[in-house]
Design an enzyme around this catalytic site. Structure first.
Site, PDB file in Angstrom:
ATOM      1  N   GLN A 135       0.794  -1.218   0.000  1.00 20.13           N
ATOM      2  CA  GLN A 135       0.000   0.000   0.000  1.00 20.13           C
ATOM      3  C   GLN A 135       0.830   1.273   0.000  1.00 20.13           C
ATOM      4  O   GLN A 135       0.331   2.334  -0.356  1.00 20.13           O
ATOM      5  CB  GLN A 135      -0.949  -0.002   1.201  1.00 20.13           C
ATOM      6  CG  GLN A 135      -2.043  -1.048   1.094  1.00 20.13           C
ATOM      7  CD  GLN A 135      -2.927  -1.090   2.324  1.00 20.13           C
ATOM      8  OE1 GLN A 135      -2.611  -1.764   3.292  1.00 20.13           O
ATOM      9  NE2 GLN A 135      -4.026  -0.357   2.296  1.00 20.13           N
ATOM     10  N   HIS A 144       1.212  -9.394   4.526  1.00 20.30           N
ATOM     11  CA  HIS A 144       0.054  -8.498   4.472  1.00 20.30           C
ATOM     12  C   HIS A 144      -0.563  -8.561   3.076  1.00 20.30           C
ATOM     13  O   HIS A 144      -0.637  -7.570   2.358  1.00 20.30           O
ATOM     14  CB  HIS A 144       0.454  -7.066   4.835  1.00 20.30           C
ATOM     15  CG  HIS A 144      -0.679  -6.217   5.329  1.00 20.30           C
ATOM     16  ND1 HIS A 144      -0.651  -5.550   6.531  1.00 20.30           N
ATOM     17  CD2 HIS A 144      -1.891  -5.940   4.786  1.00 20.30           C
ATOM     18  CE1 HIS A 144      -1.784  -4.881   6.710  1.00 20.30           C
ATOM     19  NE2 HIS A 144      -2.549  -5.104   5.655  1.00 20.30           N
ATOM     20  N   ASN A 182      -1.736 -10.921   8.352  1.00 15.74           N
ATOM     21  CA  ASN A 182      -2.744  -9.905   8.631  1.00 15.74           C
ATOM     22  C   ASN A 182      -4.114 -10.343   8.147  1.00 15.74           C
ATOM     23  O   ASN A 182      -4.290 -10.693   6.980  1.00 15.74           O
ATOM     24  CB  ASN A 182      -2.370  -8.582   7.943  1.00 15.74           C
ATOM     25  CG  ASN A 182      -3.356  -7.471   8.281  1.00 15.74           C
ATOM     26  OD1 ASN A 182      -3.356  -6.954   9.394  1.00 15.74           O
ATOM     27  ND2 ASN A 182      -4.229  -7.132   7.347  1.00 15.74           N
ATOM     28  N   GLU A 183      -5.076 -10.363   9.047  1.00 17.77           N
ATOM     29  CA  GLU A 183      -6.492 -10.587   8.724  1.00 17.77           C
ATOM     30  C   GLU A 183      -6.707 -11.658   7.644  1.00 17.77           C
ATOM     31  O   GLU A 183      -7.217 -11.373   6.554  1.00 17.77           O
ATOM     32  CB  GLU A 183      -7.139  -9.275   8.283  1.00 17.77           C
ATOM     33  CG  GLU A 183      -7.110  -8.187   9.340  1.00 17.77           C
ATOM     34  CD  GLU A 183      -7.673  -6.864   8.829  1.00 17.77           C
ATOM     35  OE1 GLU A 183      -8.180  -6.822   7.688  1.00 17.77           O
ATOM     36  OE2 GLU A 183      -7.600  -5.864   9.560  1.00 17.77           O
ATOM     37  N   TYR A 191     -11.936  -1.041  14.252  1.00 19.23           N
ATOM     38  CA  TYR A 191     -12.513   0.011  13.420  1.00 19.23           C
ATOM     39  C   TYR A 191     -13.996   0.260  13.692  1.00 19.23           C
ATOM     40  O   TYR A 191     -14.463   1.385  13.564  1.00 19.23           O
ATOM     41  CB  TYR A 191     -12.368  -0.354  11.933  1.00 19.23           C
ATOM     42  CG  TYR A 191     -10.964  -0.331  11.415  1.00 19.23           C
ATOM     43  CD1 TYR A 191     -10.391   0.849  10.960  1.00 19.23           C
ATOM     44  CD2 TYR A 191     -10.187  -1.490  11.360  1.00 19.23           C
ATOM     45  CE1 TYR A 191      -9.086   0.885  10.469  1.00 19.23           C
ATOM     46  CE2 TYR A 191      -8.894  -1.472  10.876  1.00 19.23           C
ATOM     47  CZ  TYR A 191      -8.347  -0.281  10.433  1.00 19.23           C
ATOM     48  OH  TYR A 191      -7.059  -0.245   9.958  1.00 19.23           O
TER      49      TYR A 191
END
Length: 554
Positions: free
Chosen positions: A32, A142, A188-189, A329
């Site tokens: 990103q 990620h 990650n997630e 979040y």
């Protein structure tokens, strides 16, 4: 897992007191922010391949095409501006930074030869952070799988080969960075990536590698990450015990706020079940999912579809979670038991559509996690699990195409973090919840995977003008002011530490048939401790590359 009896936690107004002992800072991910997708020997990731072969996503310009608000191959240009970005963090006096390593920058071909220029970049980044007094937190994966892994064997859907190569990659990271990085995050997630990249997708937001497969593919992909997590943590503990690295897996959890006492138990189940299908097997004493989870059906999860683990896989995973890494979040009220009228959370017009922002929820969710996982983690103190808020932020959908003044004076984001810090202060100081780190998502406005029209940064990046110039937003200054009196409880390593003498510098190549070409097993040394490592035989090929025998845990 035994559900903690966490009662209703009321939202409370902000107080002036800060948090005396906490590390704070920012988070990012390689794809990103870095750009430089083919620079200095880096190979393409599945995201690079996706955009290179889907030209319609990047061809048109203007507000009608959200991806066109920036350059997907430059993103935020962090690779070339790394020192500038670290200096920005130092100017805020932040004390922690989470970044991810691009696997294809280390192994351009997924396995085989290590790219030394990739190692050098992350080594410089780590030293810059340490010299600035900032604790590095390294995310190993990620979502940016090397495209070569996908081409060679289908990446995460080929469990044995993926774990083999991920373990080799992990070994190189430990050998080069383990002496300087204390806190590590594996995947990650996984649920988000496995769902969007491998499972069935019924909307436009399909992610690379774009399998759009069966529901079982999603669950098998997630299970692969759990087992791989266990394997690489066991490797770190056996081969590099001197570094005392700490591991977790960052998960995004939405907080269900009970409306009445009758709603507490089910609201807690709805919250905890989002983490238990990954953390549950890693934190538990037996390495399996909590029994209740297999009957739960909520959100995107159906417990009846969870794949079974072998006894060896359970042994590999159990006890491999050192702390809770929570990405917070969103929240929502739950009144499914009491039937009482529930308040409505206001969704602002500028807010990204998937985020139901409720800053006050950070107090309740951290308390719930600390108490629920406390009895399971060896690192718990006073029965409470240590927590890192590994991501927390506010997304805007209007900043990307608006004037820079709108982005810099980010009123809604400022209000969000004011609420977050108020709730965090109450959680840590009043409730004594052991939150040791807080990371805002994100440092920079960046590529939000398939779009630039969602901005999360506390620093504006000039995408429209193409200069990528950084401008500090008011939310960054306010966050820095809140944490001005906070001291990090974590000692920094020394920069420039020499890497360990790793006996393996690259993964074994694969034959045309997909079988691993094995090499002689290296020897390893370590210190005995309380319990022995348990590595699943199905993944012994990967581990055998790095350790000739199972060592005792530190």
């Amino acid at each position: 897992m035994k559900l903690a009896a966490v009662a209703l936690v009321a939202a409370t107004a902000a107080v002036a007191q800060n948090i005396p002992s906490i590390a704070w800072g920012f988070a990012s991910s390689a794809y990103q922010v870095e750009g430089a997708w083919n620079v200095d020997g880096k190979g393409p990731s599945v995201w690079d391949h996706w955009f290179l072969n889907n030209h319609s996503l990047v061809a048109s310009k203007g507000a009608g095409n959200p991806i066109a608000a920036g350059d997907v191959f430059k993103t935020a240009g962090h690779y070339d501006r790394m020192k500038e970005d670290v200096a920005l963090m130092a100017s805020f006096k932040s004390s922690m930074y989470r970044f991810s390593v691009a696997w294809s920058r280390i192994f351009p071909q997924c396995n085989g030869q290590v790219n030394q220029k990739g190692i050098d970049f992350y080594s410089r980044l780590i030293d810059e952070l340490l010299n600035a007094g900032i604790q590095p937190v390294l995310t190993m994966y990620h979502w940016d799988t090397p495209q070569a892994c996908e081409d060679q064997y289908g990446s995460l859907l080929n469990r044995d080969m993926f774990i083999r190569d991920f373990t080799s990659y992990a070994d190189v990271l430990y050998a080069n960075f383990g002496s300087r990085v204390k806190y590590w995050l594996t995947f990650n997630e996984p649920a988000a990536y496995c769902g969007r990249g491998f499972g069935p997708v019924n909307d436009a937001y399909i992610w690379p590698p774009g399998k759009n497969g069966r529901e079982s593919d999603k669950y098998n992909c997630i299970a692969t990450t759990s087992i791989a997590h266990g394997v690489v943590v066991q490797l770190a503990r056996s081969k590099y015990p001197q570094y005392e690295m700490k591991f977790s897996m960052p998960l995004i959890i939405a907080y269900y706020i009970p409306v009445a006492p009758a709603d507490v138990e089910q609201a807690n189940i709805n919250t905890l079940s989002q983490g238990d299908w990954l953390w549950g097997s890693l934190a538990s004493a037996d390495g399996d999912y909590p029994a209740y989870l297999k009957t739960v059906k909520t959100g995107d999860m159906d417990g009846s579809l969870l794949p079974s683990f072998t006894a060896a896989e359970k042994a590999t995973m159990k006890g491999t979670l050192d702390y809770i890494a929570l990405n917070y979040y969103s929240a929502q009220y739950f009144n499914g038991v009491s039937g009482q009228s529930a308040p409505t959370l206001t969704i602002k017009a500028d807010q990204v559509p998937w985020q139901s922002a409720y800053p006050g929820g950070i107090r309740g969710i951290t308390q719930l996690m600390a108490r629920s996982y406390g009895p399971l983690l060896a690192s718990s103190v006073g029965g409470l699990a240590p927590i890192m808020i590994s991501e927390c932020g506010y997304g805007s959908i209007s900043e990307a195409f608006g004037p820079i003044s709108q982005s810099v004076n980010d009123v809604d984001r400022q209000a969000f973090f004011e609420g977050i810090t108020a709730g965090l202060q109450l959680a840590v100081v009043e409730d004594k919840t052991p939150v040791f780190g807080f990371l805002a998502w994100s440092l920079l406005d960046n590529l939000e995977w398939l779009t630039f029209d969602q901005t999360w940064g506390l620093v504006h990046v000039d995408q429209q003008g193409g200069t990528l110039e950084r401008t500090v937003k008011q939310s960054a200054n306010k966050l820095a002011a809140f944490f001005a009196g906070s001291k990090s409880p974590i000692a920094l390593a020394l920069p420039g530490s020499k890497p360990a003498n790793s006996t393996v510098s690259s993964a074994p190549a694969a034959t045309a048939s997909g079988a691993a070409v094995t090499t002689a097993n290296p020897t390893a040394t370590g210190s005995p401790s309380k319990s022995s490592n348990s590595i699943a035989p199905g993944y012994s090929v990967a581990i055998a590359l790095f350790s000739a025998f199972a060592l005792m845990l530190v």
